[in-house]
Design a protein around this motif. Structure first.
Motif, PDB file in Angstrom:
ATOM      1  N   ARG A 122      74.215  56.032  61.141  1.00  0.00           N
ATOM      2  CA  ARG A 122      75.263  55.242  61.639  1.00  0.00           C
ATOM      3  C   ARG A 122      75.052  54.149  62.669  1.00  0.00           C
ATOM      4  NH1 ARG A 122      77.711  59.275  63.611  1.00  0.00           N
ATOM      5  NH2 ARG A 122      76.953  59.067  65.746  1.00  0.00           N
ATOM      6  N   GLU A 123      74.289  54.237  63.429  1.00  0.00           N
ATOM      7  CA  GLU A 123      73.481  53.314  64.440  1.00  0.00           C
ATOM      8  C   GLU A 123      73.136  52.061  63.457  1.00  0.00           C
ATOM      9  OE1 GLU A 123      70.686  55.635  67.000  1.00  0.00           O
ATOM     10  OE2 GLU A 123      72.742  56.363  68.147  1.00  0.00           O
ATOM     11  N   ARG A 124      72.153  52.515  62.714  1.00  0.00           N
ATOM     12  CA  ARG A 124      71.601  51.324  61.724  1.00  0.00           C
ATOM     13  C   ARG A 124      72.571  50.398  61.076  1.00  0.00           C
ATOM     14  NH1 ARG A 124      68.684  53.874  57.908  1.00  0.00           N
ATOM     15  NH2 ARG A 124      67.100  54.225  59.491  1.00  0.00           N
ATOM     16  N   TYR A 125      73.667  51.310  60.261  1.00  0.00           N
ATOM     17  CA  TYR A 125      74.616  50.424  59.599  1.00  0.00           C
ATOM     18  C   TYR A 125      75.947  49.780  60.419  1.00  0.00           C
ATOM     19  CZ  TYR A 125      72.517  51.419  55.233  1.00  0.00           C
ATOM     20  OH  TYR A 125      71.462  51.417  54.128  1.00  0.00           O
ATOM     21  N   ASP A 126      76.066  50.322  61.674  1.00  0.00           N
ATOM     22  CA  ASP A 126      76.980  49.604  62.661  1.00  0.00           C
ATOM     23  C   ASP A 126      76.063  48.222  62.834  1.00  0.00           C
ATOM     24  OD1 ASP A 126      79.036  51.397  62.649  1.00  0.00           O
ATOM     25  OD2 ASP A 126      78.338  52.394  64.728  1.00  0.00           O
ATOM     26  N   ALA A 127      74.713  48.088  63.069  1.00  0.00           N
ATOM     27  CA  ALA A 127      74.184  46.966  63.790  1.00  0.00           C
ATOM     28  C   ALA A 127      74.327  45.997  62.596  1.00  0.00           C
ATOM     29  CB  ALA A 127      72.768  47.328  64.016  1.00  0.00           C
ATOM     30  N   ARG A 128      74.115  46.665  61.094  1.00  0.00           N
ATOM     31  CA  ARG A 128      73.934  45.612  60.178  1.00  0.00           C
ATOM     32  C   ARG A 128      75.574  45.098  59.732  1.00  0.00           C
ATOM     33  NH1 ARG A 128      70.595  48.596  55.153  1.00  0.00           N
ATOM     34  NH2 ARG A 128      68.735  48.556  56.482  1.00  0.00           N
TER      35      ARG A 128
END
Length: 138
Positions: free
Chosen positions: A10-16
């Motif tokens: 979730r954190e990785r894709y929120d940033a993307r």
């Protein structure tokens, strides 16, 4: 409660998804895969068109797109076929972008975005005529 891997994803894709909202990111996306939805996956426009043809969705159909990021390709399918769609992803940021896209495309009456883990979707399978996922298992 989210498991550790889901939280990290979730954190990785929120940033993307925050990056994919920029004009330069959309230009790269259009060049690479042919879409302009804030796509963070690898599904091309050509592949989405092929899948849409196979699905044969109509105006009365309800589609669930699991792991749709910012709405690609579920919102595209709904725009193309006129069907109802629920796009779902672990990333709340992606779902905010999907809601904006639904507004921009004039589909708020038939497109909904839900931030949820695919492990525990808040739907019953019989609610939908078709369920798709692209790039989820990558």
């Amino acid at each position: 409660m989210a498991i550790r891997e889901e939280k990290q994803h979730r954190e990785r894709y929120d940033a993307r998804h925050r990056l994919s909202a920029h004009d330069i990111s959309r230009a790269v996306e259009r060049e690479a895969v042919g879409s302009n939805y804030g796509n963070t996956g690898f599904t091309t426009q050509l592949q989405a068109d092929h899948l849409a043809d196979l699905l044969e969705l109509g105006r009365d159909d309800h589609l669930l797109d699991v792991g749709s990021g910012s709405g690609w390709p579920g919102l595209y399918f709904a725009a193309r076929a006129g069907c109802h769609v629920v796009v779902s992803d672990l990333s709340p940021t992606g779902m905010v972008q999907a809601r904006r896209r639904a507004v921009d495309d004039g589909m708020t009456d038939r497109a909904h975005a839900v931030a949820a883990t695919a492990r525990r979707l808040p739907f019953k399978p019989e609610q939908f005529d078709a369920i798709v996922h692209t790039d989820v298992l990558c």
